[in-house]
Design a protein around this motif. Structure first.
Motif, mmCIF file in Angstrom:
data_model
loop_
_atom_site.group_PDB
_atom_site.id
_atom_site.type_symbol
_atom_site.label_atom_id
_atom_site.label_comp_id
_atom_site.label_asym_id
_atom_site.label_seq_id
_atom_site.Cartn_x
_atom_site.Cartn_y
_atom_site.Cartn_z
ATOM 1 N N SER A 1 62.760 60.274 60.816
ATOM 2 C CA SER A 1 61.840 59.675 59.936
ATOM 3 C C SER A 1 61.512 58.209 60.656
ATOM 4 N N LYS A 2 62.512 57.515 61.258
ATOM 5 C CA LYS A 2 62.199 56.206 61.712
ATOM 6 C C LYS A 2 61.489 56.425 63.106
ATOM 7 N N ALA A 3 61.758 57.215 63.783
ATOM 8 C CA ALA A 3 60.921 57.505 65.055
ATOM 9 C C ALA A 3 59.384 57.807 64.540
ATOM 10 N N ALA A 4 59.529 58.486 63.330
ATOM 11 C CA ALA A 4 57.864 58.643 63.090
ATOM 12 C C ALA A 4 57.401 57.475 62.469
ATOM 13 N N VAL A 5 58.202 56.381 62.093
ATOM 14 C CA VAL A 5 57.397 55.340 61.481
ATOM 15 C C VAL A 5 57.042 54.546 62.804
ATOM 16 N N ASN A 6 57.802 54.380 63.796
ATOM 17 C CA ASN A 6 57.363 53.836 64.797
ATOM 18 C C ASN A 6 56.244 54.373 65.531
ATOM 19 N N ILE B 1 66.820 51.002 64.387
ATOM 20 C CA ILE B 1 67.135 51.103 65.749
ATOM 21 C C ILE B 1 67.599 52.385 66.102
ATOM 22 N N VAL B 2 68.000 53.151 65.105
ATOM 23 C CA VAL B 2 68.419 54.580 65.185
ATOM 24 C C VAL B 2 67.174 55.549 65.609
ATOM 25 N N GLY B 3 65.789 54.911 65.251
ATOM 26 C CA GLY B 3 64.797 55.538 65.518
ATOM 27 C C GLY B 3 64.280 55.672 66.796
ATOM 28 N N SER B 4 65.027 54.560 67.706
ATOM 29 C CA SER B 4 64.605 54.539 68.950
ATOM 30 C C SER B 4 65.130 55.683 69.896
ATOM 31 N N ILE B 5 64.177 56.423 70.531
ATOM 32 C CA ILE B 5 64.632 57.518 71.314
ATOM 33 C C ILE B 5 65.405 57.233 72.569
ATOM 34 N N ALA B 6 65.030 56.059 73.117
ATOM 35 C CA ALA B 6 65.706 55.547 74.304
ATOM 36 C C ALA B 6 66.989 55.222 74.126
ATOM 37 N N LEU B 7 67.403 54.659 72.780
ATOM 38 C CA LEU B 7 68.670 54.125 72.535
ATOM 39 C C LEU B 7 69.547 55.075 71.852
ATOM 40 N N PRO C 1 56.494 48.114 63.580
ATOM 41 C CA PRO C 1 57.553 48.497 63.115
ATOM 42 C C PRO C 1 58.867 47.483 63.163
ATOM 43 N N PHE C 2 59.797 47.529 62.285
ATOM 44 C CA PHE C 2 60.681 46.141 62.460
ATOM 45 C C PHE C 2 62.237 46.746 62.300
ATOM 46 N N HIS C 3 63.153 46.491 63.081
ATOM 47 C CA HIS C 3 64.629 47.042 62.877
ATOM 48 C C HIS C 3 65.169 45.676 62.190
ATOM 49 N N PRO C 4 65.759 45.734 61.086
ATOM 50 C CA PRO C 4 66.352 44.507 60.303
ATOM 51 C C PRO C 4 67.941 44.355 60.580
ATOM 52 N N GLY C 5 68.632 45.060 61.489
ATOM 53 C CA GLY C 5 69.988 45.006 61.779
ATOM 54 C C GLY C 5 70.873 45.777 61.193
ATOM 55 N N LEU D 1 59.773 45.378 66.985
ATOM 56 C CA LEU D 1 60.440 44.013 66.953
ATOM 57 C C LEU D 1 61.779 44.236 66.050
ATOM 58 N N ASP D 2 62.867 43.293 66.650
ATOM 59 C CA ASP D 2 63.833 43.231 65.788
ATOM 60 C C ASP D 2 64.171 41.839 65.086
ATOM 61 N N TYR D 3 65.335 42.039 64.172
ATOM 62 C CA TYR D 3 65.680 40.704 63.613
ATOM 63 C C TYR D 3 65.915 39.452 64.098
ATOM 64 N N ARG D 4 66.288 39.739 65.593
ATOM 65 C CA ARG D 4 66.594 38.523 66.585
ATOM 66 C C ARG D 4 65.268 37.903 66.997
ATOM 67 N N GLY D 5 64.163 38.717 66.713
ATOM 68 C CA GLY D 5 62.814 38.530 67.321
ATOM 69 C C GLY D 5 62.696 38.748 68.845
ATOM 70 N N LYS D 6 63.570 39.961 68.990
ATOM 71 C CA LYS D 6 63.475 40.557 70.498
ATOM 72 C C LYS D 6 62.870 41.941 70.229
ATOM 73 N N PHE D 7 62.249 42.489 71.223
ATOM 74 C CA PHE D 7 61.627 43.800 71.334
ATOM 75 C C PHE D 7 62.536 44.886 71.658
ATOM 76 N N LEU D 8 62.569 46.019 71.135
ATOM 77 C CA LEU D 8 63.735 47.346 71.325
ATOM 78 C C LEU D 8 62.536 48.147 72.217
ATOM 79 N N PRO D 9 63.256 48.914 72.917
ATOM 80 C CA PRO D 9 62.589 50.056 73.460
ATOM 81 C C PRO D 9 62.340 51.319 72.545
ATOM 82 N N TRP D 10 61.304 51.888 72.841
ATOM 83 C CA TRP D 10 60.928 53.141 71.756
ATOM 84 C C TRP D 10 61.788 54.179 72.233
#
Ligand SMILES: NC(=O)c1ccc[n+]([C@@H]2O[C@H](COP(=O)([O-])OP(=O)(O)OC[C@H]3O[C@@H](n4cnc5c(N)ncnc54)[C@H](OP(=O)(O)O)[C@@H]3O)[C@@H](O)[C@H]2O)c1
Length: 238
Positions: free
Chosen positions: A163-168, A145-151, A187-191, A229-238
């Motif tokens: 690195s995680k923004a690059a992965v996304n 989730i820390v690779g999300s620019i929006a968040l 890409p997947f955020h595991p919590g 996608l995240d561990y709750r099955g929800k989508f995260l913003p980029w």
């Protein structure tokens, strides 16, 4: 029998997921840097009736990826899970672990990118054809989730966030480029999980997190390609 290849399978989330897939009857390719010293993995493999095999793999070393490809050849892989990752020389809650502006360790930055970005890229290029030969055709790289620019509302964590923004971005491109092969890439955020990387203050217990992650991965369908996608099955913003 569905199959999964997991990198970073010797500890943390990789190990938690490996245990669940073995228990669920999957064919599991467990990859780590030093299988000979991976006691837990060896014990699980010994009881798996051959469904878990262990493979030496260092995602920073392309020759080990090539060697694994030679072993697996055209083996179908239903799910390629690029789990192996590196936060930096200190975890977030340790002194210096916030990777603050003005304190960048550029040598460590290179290592973060070599493991988190080039590692899954090389793995994906090496094994996309194996994924394409399978029934489920799922290719996932563990992001954060820390690779999300929006968040990003707290700053710092420069190499890890970058690195995680690059992965996304990489997984978004793969979703386009591998669509014709039927591959669902994302890409997947595991919590935030109490592994060695997540540290003791994290929200989730590793066993609890692995179960949630497996459920979320099990719900992946074509329309998930190129989404965060995240561990709750929800989508995260980029
Ligand atoms: N835990 C969290 O809170 C959290 C949050 C967001 C995202 N993530 C992401 O989720 C993934 C798994 O994290 P985790 O918490 O399970 O981390 P972890 O407990 O620190 O485990 C990291 C794994 O990656 C492996 N690894 C490191 N460098 C490698 C390399 N060059 N080649 C192959 N394997 C290598 C480690 O193997 P060795 O034992 O050989 O070092 C270990 O198996 C990572 O991509 C991480 O960025 C974690």
């Amino acid at each position: 029998m569905p199959s999964v290849l997991i990198t970073g399978a010797n500890r943390g989330l990789g190990l938690g997921l490996l245990k669940l897939y073995v228990a669920d009857g999957w064919r599991v390719f467990g990859c780590c840097r030093n299988p000979a010293k991976a006691k837990q993995l060896k014990a699980i493999a010994a009881k798996s009736g051959g469904r878990l095999t262990l493979h030496k793999l260092d995602v920073e070393k392309p020759d080990t990826i090539k060697a694994l490809k030679k072993v697996l050849k055209k083996q179908p892989i239903d799910m390629l899970l690029n789990v192996a990752g590196y936060y930096g020389k200190s975890i977030m809650t340790e002194p210096g672990g916030r990777q603050e502006f003005g304190k960048t360790d550029y040598k460590d930055w290179d290592k973060v990118f070599a493991i988190n970005v080039k590692g899954p890229m090389r793995m994906s290029e090496a094994f996309a054809d194996n994924v394409a030969r399978s029934d489920r055709k799922i290719l996932v790289t563990f992001s954060s989730i820390v690779g999300s620019i929006a968040l990003n509302n707290a700053g710092a964590l420069y190499p890890y966030r970058a690195s995680k923004a690059a992965v996304n971005m990489m997984m978004k491109s793969m979703a386009h480029d591998l669509k014709a092969k039927g591959i669902i890439a994302l890409p997947f955020h595991p919590g935030w999980v109490r592994t060695e990387m997540g540290g003791p203050a994290a929200d989730l217990d590793p066993g609890e997190a692995a179960a949630m992650i497996k459920k979320a991965l099990g719900g992946i369908k074509k329309s998930h390609a190129g989404k965060f996608l995240d561990y709750r099955g929800k989508f995260l913003p980029w």
